[in-house]
Each structure stands twice: as structure tokens, then as C-alpha cells.
Design an enzyme around this catalytic site. Structure first.
Site, PDB file in Angstrom:
ATOM      1  CB  CYS A   1      -0.978  -0.032   1.165  1.00 18.78           C
ATOM      2  SG  CYS A   1      -2.089  -1.445   1.057  1.00 18.78           S
TER       3      CYS A   1
ATOM      4  CB  ALA B   1       2.952   6.320  -4.042  1.00 20.54           C
ATOM      5  CG  LEU B   2       1.688   2.347  -8.797  1.00 21.65           C
ATOM      6  CD1 LEU B   2       1.488   3.737  -9.390  1.00 21.65           C
ATOM      7  CD2 LEU B   2       2.831   1.635  -9.508  1.00 21.65           C
ATOM      8  N   GLY B   3       0.117   1.547  -4.884  1.00 22.72           N
ATOM      9  CA  GLY B   3      -0.898   0.650  -4.312  1.00 22.72           C
ATOM     10  C   GLY B   3      -2.121   1.433  -3.867  1.00 22.72           C
TER      11      GLY B   3
ATOM     12  CB  ALA C   1       1.464   7.800  -7.447  1.00 17.41           C
TER      13      ALA C   1
ATOM     14  CE  LYS D   1       9.325   1.610 -16.530  1.00 19.49           C
ATOM     15  NZ  LYS D   1       9.001   1.142 -15.246  1.00 19.49           N
TER      16      LYS D   1
ATOM     17  CG  ASN E   1      13.152   0.701 -15.034  1.00 17.01           C
ATOM     18  OD1 ASN E   1      12.196  -0.028 -15.281  1.00 17.01           O
ATOM     19  ND2 ASN E   1      12.968   1.937 -14.594  1.00 17.01           N
TER      20      ASN E   1
ATOM     21  CG  ASN F   1      15.639   3.225 -12.531  1.00 16.53           C
ATOM     22  OD1 ASN F   1      15.244   3.827 -13.526  1.00 16.53           O
ATOM     23  ND2 ASN F   1      14.805   2.710 -11.660  1.00 16.53           N
TER      24      ASN F   1
ATOM     25  CD  GLU G   1      12.065  -1.650  -7.607  1.00 20.69           C
ATOM     26  OE1 GLU G   1      11.061  -2.376  -7.515  1.00 20.69           O
ATOM     27  OE2 GLU G   1      12.058  -0.561  -8.218  1.00 20.69           O
TER      28      GLU G   1
END
Ligand code: KPL
Length: 300
Positions: A8, A10-12, A122, A176, A180, A184, A256
Site C-alpha cells: 500500500c 503510493a501506487l498501491g 505517484a 521497460k 530502467n 535508474n 531494485e
């Protein structure tokens, strides 16, 4: 539709708010259970959503038709593995994170698995989530049990457009991944906004050529130039962004990188493709991460 959202952040919370408003029966699933999740989202047009939504109800989980996973890549296998025994066999698991390879870490199971990428942006502002920019979410099946689940794209599209279904999601995921692998680590090392990377075209071209050589071996038609123009386009579109990896490094969180450049290096190794520039960036990010993680666990 009955849905559980694992993670949960920002995106969640953005997905929770939109799926709830579209009439779906949603709950959040938190690592540390709380009685509810206070969801407070401000949309790009200034409208806001403010509601307490339910969390961690095992019965809701057992009846869910979709488990939407919005965790960081390195949190996925542990969290999903713990929930697998509680899911009905038909419950689809949609993995929405940066990087690739998390499904390979799950124990043997028969759940339908889907993978997705999103360009919705988000971020947290205190306890509020700011939906900074609308975007597109691409989803598709990664296991044979999920090939017939294109109707999920419609459910998600009604809530948070645009959502596109791909029968062959791997190509979109690799593109994608290329983005990244470039943006990143470079932003994390130079400590700059995405847009500032326009100053390093030669380094970006080298990274893109390396990613393209692995993609070709994996059966995805592309070239260094093709990836370079795509990456440059994303750099311009997200010029004002602070990449997620730079945010992680600044907050001294685990990054990540193992699922972004690390995944590329693992695939490259299995094809015998040397990737010197990506290897160098991988090592530099690991070194940065180790500096604060060693301190965190009290190592010298
Ligand atoms: O996915 C991103 C990230 O920051 O993780 C990009 C596309 C680079 C946008 O910042």
C-alpha cells in the site's frame, strides 16, 4: 470484482482508490497489519479521495479473484510466497514492479501470473499520495494459466486508464527494463533528475547496445539505436522526475538493482554476452547500497 492489493505504497493506494470508486470490492494487504488503510489521494486535476479501506481480511483474500502486487521487486517473492496457500487456485497474481525475474523466485504453484509495467507517477507527500501524472499500464500473461485473462485489463482500465493487454508481454517488459537499466543507475550515480541524463548520450548508447544484444538473444527484435531513441524519449517525458533508484539511495533503502541490471547480467551470462558497462554500473550501485546497509546492521 474482489481484489486484494499487496503493498500500500503510493501506487498501491492509487489503485485502491480507483478500483474502489469503480465499485470493486477491494482491500489492502499490509506487512504489519492495521485495522484499515487510510487512503488519501490527490489527482492531477486537483480532486481528492479520502477514505478508510479494509485491510488484511483472510476471508477476503481467500475469495479474491485478483492479487495486485505493487511492492518493490525485492519484497515480492517473500510476501507472495506467504500468501500463496491462502489463495483460491483461480486467483490471478499481477506483478507490477520495476525489473524482472521475481516470478522465478516463487515456489512451485498453479496460480495464473501476469506481469505489468506502468507509467503512472505517484508519490508520497506526508500521509497524502499525489498522483503526479497519468500514464499507461501494460499487462499480459507470464504463465499459460493466465493467457485467457484479458478481461482483467478491462476491469483495470475502467478504474485507472489506460490499460493495454499484450499476449506477449515480455517484449514490453524488456523495453521497460532497458529504460530502467539506463535511467535508474545513472541518475542514482550522478544524483540528477532524469532530464539531466541528456548530457550523457555516448554512455547511454553503450548501455543500450548491451541491452539490445541480450534482448536479441532472448528473441526480441530490436537494436541499440531503437532502444536509444526509446530511452531518450522517456528521459524527455520524465525530465523532472527523481528516479525511484535515486530516491531509494537518498533514503538509504534497498534498491531494485538486482532485478533491473542484475536480471540483465544474469540473462547475459546465460547467453555468454559480455556487458561491461552494465556490470560497472551494477557494481557501483551495489557499493553505494553496501555502504549504508553495512552500517545499518552494525558491520564495520
Ligand atoms: O521507472 C522509472 C523509475 O524511476 O523507476 C522511470 C521510468 C525511470 C521514471 O522515473
Amino acid at each position: 470484482m474482489k481484489i486484494t492489493i499487496l503493498g500500500c505504497g503510493a501506487l498501491g493506494q492509487l489503485w485502491l482508490s480507483r478500483l474502489y470508486q469503480q465499485g470493486n470490492d477491494v482491500q489492502g494487504w499490509l506487512r504489519v497489519p492495521q485495522p484499515f488503510c487510510a487512503v488519501n489521494v490527490i489527482e492531477p486535476d486537483g480532486t481528492s479521495f479520502n477514505h478508510n479501506l479494509p485491510t488484511n481480511d483472510p476471508e477476503h483474500l481467500a475469495q479474491s479473484e485478483l492479487l495486485l502486487v505493487t511492492l518493490k521487486a525485492w519484497q515480492v517473492s517473500g510476501a507472495v510466497t506467504a500468501l500463496l496457500p491462502q489463495l483460491r487456485p483461480s486467483c490471478a497474481i499481477l506483478l507490477l514492479h520495476n525489473g524482472m525475474g521475481t516470478q522465478d523466485e516463487l515456489p512451485p504453484h498453479n496460480q495464473p501470473i501476469l506481469q505489468g509495467t506502468t507509467t503512472h507517477a505517484a508519490r508520497h507527500d506526508g500521509n497524502t499520495i499525489i498522483h503526479v501524472a497519468n500514464g499507461v499500464t501494460h499487462i499480459g500473461p507470464v504463465t499459460s494459466q493466465a493467457t485467457h485473462l484479458s478481461h482483467l485489463a478491462e476491469v483495470l482500465h475502467q478504474a485507472l486508464p489506460d490499460v493495454a493487454w499484450h499476449n506477449h508481454i515480455a517484449s514490453a517488459s524488456w523495453r521497460k527494463l532497458a529504460v530502467n537499466c539506463v535511467i535508474n543507475p545513472l541518475t542514482a550515480l550522478y544524483g540528477c533528475h532524469n532530464g539531466d541524463l541528456q548530457r550523457y548520450p555516448e554512455q547511454i548508447a553503450t548501455l543500450c547496445r548491451e541491452v539490445a544484444s541480450v534482448m536479441e538473444r532472448e528473441g526480441h527484435h530490436t537494436s541499440g539505436d531503437d532502444l536509444m531513441s526509446y530511452v531518450m524519449q522517456v528521459i524527455q517525458l520524465t525530465a523532472d522526475n527523481i528516479s525511484s533508484m535515486l530516491q531509494d539511495i537518498r533514503a538509504q533503502r534497498h534498491t531494485e538493482i538486482d532485478y533491473i541490471t542484475g536480471y540483465l547480467l544474469r540473462r547475459g551470462r546465460s547467453h555468454g554476452v559480455p556487458l561491461p558497462e552494465n556490470t560497472r554500473l551494477f557494481e557501483l550501485i551495489k557499493r553505494k547500497e553496501n555502504e549504508y546497509e553495512r552500517v545499518g546492521v552494525g558491520l564495520p
